[in-house]
Design a protein around this motif. Structure first.
Motif, PDB file in Angstrom:
ATOM      1  N   THR A 140       7.737  -5.385  -1.514  1.00  0.00           N
ATOM      2  CA  THR A 140       8.487  -5.117  -2.736  1.00  0.00           C
ATOM      3  C   THR A 140       7.562  -5.086  -3.938  1.00  0.00           C
ATOM      4  OG1 THR A 140      10.212  -6.510  -1.719  1.00  0.00           O
ATOM      5  CG2 THR A 140      10.629  -5.680  -3.943  1.00  0.00           C
ATOM      6  N   ALA A 141       6.538  -5.941  -3.924  1.00  0.00           N
ATOM      7  CA  ALA A 141       5.576  -5.954  -5.023  1.00  0.00           C
ATOM      8  C   ALA A 141       4.836  -4.626  -5.115  1.00  0.00           C
ATOM      9  CB  ALA A 141       4.586  -7.100  -4.846  1.00  0.00           C
ATOM     10  N   SER A 142       4.415  -4.114  -3.970  1.00  0.00           N
ATOM     11  CA  SER A 142       3.743  -2.807  -3.970  1.00  0.00           C
ATOM     12  C   SER A 142       4.679  -1.735  -4.512  1.00  0.00           C
ATOM     13  CB  SER A 142       3.293  -2.449  -2.556  1.00  0.00           C
ATOM     14  OG  SER A 142       2.292  -3.337  -2.102  1.00  0.00           O
ATOM     15  N   PHE A 148       6.240   1.438 -11.650  1.00  0.00           N
ATOM     16  CA  PHE A 148       5.813   1.393 -13.042  1.00  0.00           C
ATOM     17  C   PHE A 148       4.542   2.194 -13.321  1.00  0.00           C
ATOM     18  CE2 PHE A 148       8.245  -2.785 -12.993  1.00  0.00           C
ATOM     19  CZ  PHE A 148       9.375  -2.215 -13.563  1.00  0.00           C
ATOM     20  N   THR A 149       3.719   2.436 -12.310  1.00  0.00           N
ATOM     21  CA  THR A 149       2.545   3.300 -12.513  1.00  0.00           C
ATOM     22  C   THR A 149       2.884   4.759 -12.282  1.00  0.00           C
ATOM     23  OG1 THR A 149       1.819   3.091 -10.198  1.00  0.00           O
ATOM     24  CG2 THR A 149       0.960   1.476 -11.772  1.00  0.00           C
ATOM     25  N   ARG A 150       4.042   4.997 -11.630  1.00  0.00           N
ATOM     26  CA  ARG A 150       4.478   6.347 -11.276  1.00  0.00           C
ATOM     27  C   ARG A 150       3.454   7.035 -10.377  1.00  0.00           C
ATOM     28  NH1 ARG A 150       6.694   8.121 -17.315  1.00  0.00           N
ATOM     29  NH2 ARG A 150       8.206   6.422 -17.515  1.00  0.00           N
ATOM     30  N   CYS A 151       2.829   6.235  -9.548  1.00  0.00           N
ATOM     31  CA  CYS A 151       1.825   6.754  -8.610  1.00  0.00           C
ATOM     32  C   CYS A 151       2.129   6.185  -7.237  1.00  0.00           C
ATOM     33  CB  CYS A 151       0.422   6.348  -9.064  1.00  0.00           C
ATOM     34  SG  CYS A 151      -0.881   6.912  -7.964  1.00  0.00           S
ATOM     35  N   ARG A 152       2.521   7.045  -6.300  1.00  0.00           N
ATOM     36  CA  ARG A 152       2.918   6.577  -4.975  1.00  0.00           C
ATOM     37  C   ARG A 152       1.738   6.156  -4.117  1.00  0.00           C
ATOM     38  NH1 ARG A 152       8.419   8.068  -3.671  1.00  0.00           N
ATOM     39  NH2 ARG A 152       7.959   7.792  -1.462  1.00  0.00           N
ATOM     40  N   ASP A 153       0.545   6.610  -4.460  1.00  0.00           N
ATOM     41  CA  ASP A 153      -0.645   6.216  -3.715  1.00  0.00           C
ATOM     42  C   ASP A 153      -1.452   5.248  -4.574  1.00  0.00           C
ATOM     43  OD1 ASP A 153      -2.896   5.931  -2.202  1.00  0.00           O
ATOM     44  OD2 ASP A 153      -3.415   8.053  -2.136  1.00  0.00           O
ATOM     45  N   LEU A 154      -1.425   3.966  -4.215  1.00  0.00           N
ATOM     46  CA  LEU A 154      -2.140   2.959  -4.990  1.00  0.00           C
ATOM     47  C   LEU A 154      -3.613   2.880  -4.623  1.00  0.00           C
ATOM     48  CD1 LEU A 154       0.507   0.075  -4.965  1.00  0.00           C
ATOM     49  CD2 LEU A 154       0.064   1.750  -6.775  1.00  0.00           C
ATOM     50  N   GLY A 155      -4.031   3.742  -3.716  1.00  0.00           N
ATOM     51  CA  GLY A 155      -5.449   3.800  -3.363  1.00  0.00           C
ATOM     52  C   GLY A 155      -5.950   2.499  -2.777  1.00  0.00           C
ATOM     53  N   GLY A 156      -7.001   1.960  -3.361  1.00  0.00           N
ATOM     54  CA  GLY A 156      -7.598   0.731  -2.858  1.00  0.00           C
ATOM     55  C   GLY A 156      -6.955  -0.537  -3.386  1.00  0.00           C
ATOM     56  N   LEU A 157      -5.867  -0.422  -4.140  1.00  0.00           N
ATOM     57  CA  LEU A 157      -5.210  -1.597  -4.705  1.00  0.00           C
ATOM     58  C   LEU A 157      -4.286  -2.245  -3.689  1.00  0.00           C
ATOM     59  CD1 LEU A 157      -4.568  -3.370  -7.202  1.00  0.00           C
ATOM     60  CD2 LEU A 157      -2.701  -1.776  -7.699  1.00  0.00           C
ATOM     61  N   ARG A 158      -4.506  -3.528  -3.402  1.00  0.00           N
ATOM     62  CA  ARG A 158      -3.599  -4.315  -2.580  1.00  0.00           C
ATOM     63  C   ARG A 158      -2.831  -5.256  -3.487  1.00  0.00           C
ATOM     64  NH1 ARG A 158      -5.164  -7.895   0.753  1.00  0.00           N
ATOM     65  NH2 ARG A 158      -3.459  -7.611   2.225  1.00  0.00           N
ATOM     66  N   GLY A 174       9.477   0.879 -24.752  1.00  0.00           N
ATOM     67  CA  GLY A 174       9.579   1.935 -23.752  1.00  0.00           C
ATOM     68  C   GLY A 174       8.529   1.879 -22.663  1.00  0.00           C
ATOM     69  N   TYR A 175       7.610   0.917 -22.761  1.00  0.00           N
ATOM     70  CA  TYR A 175       6.567   0.791 -21.742  1.00  0.00           C
ATOM     71  C   TYR A 175       6.681  -0.558 -21.033  1.00  0.00           C
ATOM     72  CZ  TYR A 175       4.321   4.819 -23.912  1.00  0.00           C
ATOM     73  OH  TYR A 175       4.054   6.072 -24.396  1.00  0.00           O
TER      74      TYR A 175
END
Length: 203
Positions: A140-142, A148-158, A174-175
């Motif tokens: 759920t955290a991921s 909130f980043t609007r990026c479905r691929d978090l890359g190397g972020l765990r 608004g942010y």
């Protein structure tokens, strides 16, 4: 008043302690998991009033949410859309075997994100200016970071979470801003810890 969305990871479950994969067959919290659940409940009750409490329908999350209800008086709404990713053929298998064999789940990560993001977006919209608590899982955290980043691929972020940890986001102008992550200052000494999470307190 700003919007605030808090994620609480469930306490340690029997499946966590045994390092096995469990979804619908979850056996609930260990004794130590209940200790952690009560500790996070006491902390939340001492902070700003909660507007709403929603929980994954997976048993370990529901039992954690029950402790929060007991401490705050806020009824927990069980949400099947927030449940742990469906393990399918992995249910009951040791995590070591799953990782070694690469057994595929019934539900893909993309499908999991689709259902969880849809529900999280609605929860935020339904409680403007409110303080909403979601009891869920490390996954759920991921999903929140994706939201909130609007990026479905978090890359190397765990985005690992300790048992009973709090992660919160606050919206200003608004942010959304990350307010705290993996906050475990309330977890008592000797309570079970999740070894893969770098927490804000060390017992």
């Amino acid at each position: 008043m700003s919007d605030e969305l808090l994620l609480v990871r469930h306490g340690q479950s029997h499946s966590n302690a045994a390092s096995i994969v469990e979804g619908p067959g979850c056996g609930g919290l260990t004794e130590g998991g209940h200790v952690t659940a009560r500790a996070v409940a006491v902390r939340l009750a001492a902070e700003r009033k909660i507007s709403a409490l929603h929980t994954s329908s997976t048993r370990r999350a529901r039992e954690t949410a029950s402790a929060i209800t007991a401490a705050t008086g806020i009824r927990a709404v069980s949400e099947s859309a927030l449940r742990v990713p469906d393990p399918g053929a992995r249910e009951g298998l040791p995590w070591s075997q799953v990782r070694a064999e690469g057994v595929l789940p019934d539900e893909t990560w993309e499908a999991y994100l689709d259902r969880v993001l849809c529900r999280l977006e609605l929860l935020v919209a339904q409680h403007p200016g409110g303080r909403v608590v979601v009891v869920g899982h490390a996954e759920t955290a991921s999903a929140l970071f994706v939201l909130f980043t609007r990026c479905r691929d978090l890359g190397g972020l765990r985005v690992p979470l300790d048992y009973g940890a709090i992660t919160s986001f606050i919206r200003f102008g608004g942010y959304w801003q990350l307010h705290r992550h993996n906050d475990t200052m309330h977890v008592p000494p000797g309570a079970p810890r999740y070894p893969a999470a770098i927490s804000s307190s060390v017992n």
